[in-house]
Enzyme design. Sequence first.
Site, PDB file in Angstrom:
ATOM      1  N   ASP A  36      23.353  18.778  32.967  1.00 19.39           N
ATOM      2  CA  ASP A  36      24.266  19.275  32.277  1.00 19.39           C
ATOM      3  C   ASP A  36      25.419  19.006  31.474  1.00 19.39           C
ATOM      4  O   ASP A  36      26.366  18.083  31.131  1.00 19.39           O
ATOM      5  CB  ASP A  36      25.248  20.251  33.674  1.00 19.39           C
ATOM      6  CG  ASP A  36      26.561  20.869  33.737  1.00 19.39           C
ATOM      7  OD1 ASP A  36      26.222  21.248  31.815  1.00 19.39           O
ATOM      8  OD2 ASP A  36      26.937  21.689  33.871  1.00 19.39           O
ATOM      9  N   HIS A  37      24.836  18.831  29.963  1.00 19.72           N
ATOM     10  CA  HIS A  37      25.431  17.644  28.922  1.00 19.72           C
ATOM     11  C   HIS A  37      26.564  18.427  28.182  1.00 19.72           C
ATOM     12  O   HIS A  37      26.106  19.583  27.936  1.00 19.72           O
ATOM     13  CB  HIS A  37      24.847  16.475  28.531  1.00 19.72           C
ATOM     14  CG  HIS A  37      24.295  15.657  29.316  1.00 19.72           C
ATOM     15  ND1 HIS A  37      23.491  14.323  29.340  1.00 19.72           N
ATOM     16  CD2 HIS A  37      24.625  15.706  30.570  1.00 19.72           C
ATOM     17  CE1 HIS A  37      23.348  13.515  30.551  1.00 19.72           C
ATOM     18  NE2 HIS A  37      23.485  14.357  31.627  1.00 19.72           N
ATOM     19  N   GLY A 105      29.225  12.370  37.185  1.00 15.63           N
ATOM     20  CA  GLY A 105      29.388  12.138  35.852  1.00 15.63           C
ATOM     21  C   GLY A 105      29.723  11.214  35.169  1.00 15.63           C
ATOM     22  O   GLY A 105      29.709  10.468  35.767  1.00 15.63           O
ATOM     23  N   GLU A 106      29.853  11.521  33.619  1.00 21.42           N
ATOM     24  CA  GLU A 106      30.051  10.289  32.597  1.00 21.42           C
ATOM     25  C   GLU A 106      30.852  10.645  32.014  1.00 21.42           C
ATOM     26  O   GLU A 106      30.655  11.588  31.431  1.00 21.42           O
ATOM     27  CB  GLU A 106      27.793   9.863  31.859  1.00 21.42           C
ATOM     28  CG  GLU A 106      27.385   9.892  32.753  1.00 21.42           C
ATOM     29  CD  GLU A 106      26.456  11.384  33.238  1.00 21.42           C
ATOM     30  OE1 GLU A 106      26.681  12.592  32.694  1.00 21.42           O
ATOM     31  OE2 GLU A 106      25.385  11.510  34.114  1.00 21.42           O
ATOM     32  N   GLY A 173      24.506   5.163  45.206  1.00 20.78           N
ATOM     33  CA  GLY A 173      25.027   3.912  46.183  1.00 20.78           C
ATOM     34  C   GLY A 173      25.155   4.689  47.979  1.00 20.78           C
ATOM     35  O   GLY A 173      25.341   5.684  47.754  1.00 20.78           O
ATOM     36  N   THR A 190      17.761   8.704  41.152  1.00 22.15           N
ATOM     37  CA  THR A 190      17.123   8.208  40.533  1.00 22.15           C
ATOM     38  C   THR A 190      15.886   6.965  40.689  1.00 22.15           C
ATOM     39  O   THR A 190      15.504   6.759  39.014  1.00 22.15           O
ATOM     40  CB  THR A 190      17.745   8.206  38.570  1.00 22.15           C
ATOM     41  OG1 THR A 190      18.468   7.517  39.630  1.00 22.15           O
ATOM     42  CG2 THR A 190      18.796   9.594  38.748  1.00 22.15           C
TER      43      THR A 190
END
Length: 315
Positions: A36-37, A105-106, A173, A190
Amino acid sequence: MRFGYKLMAEAFDPKELIRQAVRAEEAGFDFVEISDHYHPWLEEQGHSPFAWNVLSAIAARTERLGLATGVTCPTVRYHPAIIAQAAATLAIISDGRFTLGIGSGERLNEHVVGQGFPSVRVRQEMLAEALDIINLLWQGGYQSYQGRYLQLEDARVFDLPETLPVIAVAAGGRHAAELAATHGSGLFATEPRRDLVDAYTGKGGSGPKYAEIPMAWAPTVEAAAQEAHRTSRWSLTGWKVMSELPNPVNFAAAAETVRVADVREKFVCGPDPQPYLDAARTYAEAGFDHLVLQNAGPDPDGFLEFFSRELKPRW
């Protein structure tokens, strides 16, 4: 074990993604997953359609195929109340086939609304509040919430599915893996890391455990690796880079030193089924039970046929 097909939303236009999803169902995949980008990672990819529209169209065009976001950030570009409503609606449209993949998010996607992009610590705290809000709204009725970062005022999601979607929380993490157990109902990763699965189950997590496997199918190893390098070299920059850069041009600069040989070490490349089977086994042995095959090769139809003919019968 369930197998999913990653819809490369940064590399194909929306109609082509819908077509590939229909083909994935025909090829025997259990589900599809889509990022979702707002932007692609690199200009060479050239696309980034609105994932929720694409998923809704796929739901209408398929019958048994599961659907998942991989993943949505419900804290900056979206408010979690919007995601709660969108996911509930999609679960109804798809007759319960939808999984809500959630992550922190990014900057690539979240900075576009002009609200900045917070530190890692703050992002994780915001994600916990967002999950609180989504779970609260999915209880039904009018709800309010006053968090440190996020608020909800007298809101209700009127259309709720009979069975709520799984919320698979992305984890890189231990803390995020534990959050997946306490605030979600599934895990998303991932890397084939047993420590993430152990952290999730150690906090009581018992839901599905999703993981993406990087692959590039082509008739030759070299052709596969070259295409993966062209469109996916950004993925070798590491998460601390991937989460912080704002635009495709920055990723192009960050990935300048990535070689085709580096891509071959990261991606399963070429036409031989055995490396693909070995990679899947590595993830399965780490405890993941929903494996997403992420093909960065030049021929999606060839890969789908390869899965149907060579991989699925052996799994």
